[in-house]
Scaffold this motif. Structure first.
Motif, PDB file in Angstrom:
ATOM      1  N   ASN A   1      -4.326  -0.691  -8.549  1.00 12.61           N
ATOM      2  CA  ASN A   1      -3.141  -1.522  -8.355  1.00 12.61           C
ATOM      3  C   ASN A   1      -3.250  -2.841  -9.119  1.00 12.61           C
ATOM      4  OD1 ASN A   1      -4.308  -3.665  -6.566  1.00 12.61           O
ATOM      5  ND2 ASN A   1      -4.645  -1.922  -5.203  1.00 12.61           N
ATOM      6  N   HIS A   2      -2.157  -3.579  -9.149  1.00 13.15           N
ATOM      7  CA  HIS A   2      -2.106  -4.795  -9.966  1.00 13.15           C
ATOM      8  C   HIS A   2      -3.051  -5.876  -9.470  1.00 13.15           C
ATOM      9  CE1 HIS A   2       1.051  -5.558  -6.876  1.00 13.15           C
ATOM     10  NE2 HIS A   2       0.650  -6.821  -6.947  1.00 13.15           N
TER      11      HIS A   2
ATOM     12  N   TRP B   1       2.214  -1.702  -5.044  1.00  9.31           N
ATOM     13  CA  TRP B   1       0.781  -1.443  -5.202  1.00  9.31           C
ATOM     14  C   TRP B   1       0.413  -0.024  -4.780  1.00  9.31           C
ATOM     15  CZ3 TRP B   1      -2.203  -0.227  -0.952  1.00  9.31           C
ATOM     16  CH2 TRP B   1      -1.719  -0.594   0.307  1.00  9.31           C
ATOM     17  N   GLN B   2       1.132   0.537  -3.812  1.00  8.94           N
ATOM     18  CA  GLN B   2       0.867   1.919  -3.418  1.00  8.94           C
ATOM     19  C   GLN B   2       1.333   2.895  -4.489  1.00  8.94           C
ATOM     20  OE1 GLN B   2       2.369   2.854   0.472  1.00  8.94           O
ATOM     21  NE2 GLN B   2       1.075   1.353   1.503  1.00  8.94           N
TER      22      GLN B   2
ATOM     23  N   GLU C   1       1.540   2.205  -7.643  1.00  2.56           N
ATOM     24  CA  GLU C   1       0.589   2.042  -8.750  1.00  2.56           C
ATOM     25  C   GLU C   1      -0.653   2.898  -8.524  1.00  2.56           C
ATOM     26  OE1 GLU C   1       1.609  -2.652  -9.749  1.00  2.56           O
ATOM     27  OE2 GLU C   1       0.004  -2.131  -8.371  1.00  2.56           O
ATOM     28  N   GLU C   2      -1.153   2.881  -7.308  1.00  2.00           N
ATOM     29  CA  GLU C   2      -2.366   3.655  -7.022  1.00  2.00           C
ATOM     30  C   GLU C   2      -2.122   5.156  -7.196  1.00  2.00           C
ATOM     31  OE1 GLU C   2      -3.692   2.354  -3.179  1.00  2.00           O
ATOM     32  OE2 GLU C   2      -4.645   0.548  -3.990  1.00  2.00           O
TER      33      GLU C   2
END
Length: 207
Positions: free
Chosen positions: A84-85, A74-75, A77-78
């Motif tokens: 994030n997802h 998630w990090q 992704e950001e």
């Protein structure tokens, strides 16, 4: 498709395990059926499927960054996508007229302390289930085990004894225990035992 340790089949195994684990927490600790937490557990990583299917190049880059820098997905992704997802899944389900616990549970499953107060028990339970399934290496792990402090905080918040969690882990890993809640419940604790409908979502090709 196999990318940096990720496959949809592995993600599905993880999602089923988290759903089963969270439901067992609700049944054993809160004496509730846990139907909604089970459904939220199945869908908690729905945003990963959306990224895989519709933003595959950026998603692949995020997977590689997460592995290279030992980051939670998630990090990464950001950094790559700007979101994030969890947020993607929550926004998608927000248009499906489902109870708020679905959207809040999915959005905050990696940050349970940020969820609104009425949904803190749900998100903390999902975090515990997610963490323990990662520890047991069940399916695809989207977050390295760097946040033991938050896990312990969730256990304390839920007033669950560590030994109780260990018993749930053992039941999740041991197929000889059969089905959750006894043989009449119809939910096998083994990963991948859920119906084909959900797994088809995870295996659907891009197009």
């Amino acid at each position: 498709v196999h990318i940096e340790g990720y496959t949809r089949q592995a993600l599905w195994r993880h999602s089923v395990a988290v759903a089963q684990f969270a439901k067992m927490i609700y049944r054993r600790e809160f004496l509730e059926r846990g139907a909604n937490v089970y459904a939220v557990g199945l869908l908690h990583d729905l945003g990963i499927i959306v990224e895989d299917q519709f933003r595959n190049t950026a998603f692949t880059e995020a997977l590689r960054m997460a592995n290279k820098e030992d980051l939670p997905l998630w990090q990464a992704e950001e950094r790559i996508l700007g979101y994030n997802h969890g947020l993607i899944g929550a926004r998608l389900l927000g248009g499906w007229n489902l109870p708020d616990e679905f959207t809040y549970g999915i959005e905050y499953h990696h940050a349970p302390d940020k969820a609104p107060d009425p949904y803190q028990r749900l998100t903390a339970s999902l975090f515990v289930a997610n963490y323990c399934c990662q520890t047991a290496t069940i399916g695809y792990c989207d977050s390295p085990l760097e946040n033991e402090a938050r896990y312990k905080q969730c256990i304390e918040q839920l007033a669950i004894e560590p030994d109780a969690i260990h018993q749930v882990v053992e039941r999740q890993q041991n197929p000889t225990h059969g089905q959750v809640g006894g043989p009449d419940r119809g939910h096998d604790v083994r990963c991948g035992a859920a119906g084909d409908g959900g797994q088809q979502l995870f295996q659907r090709g891009r197009g």
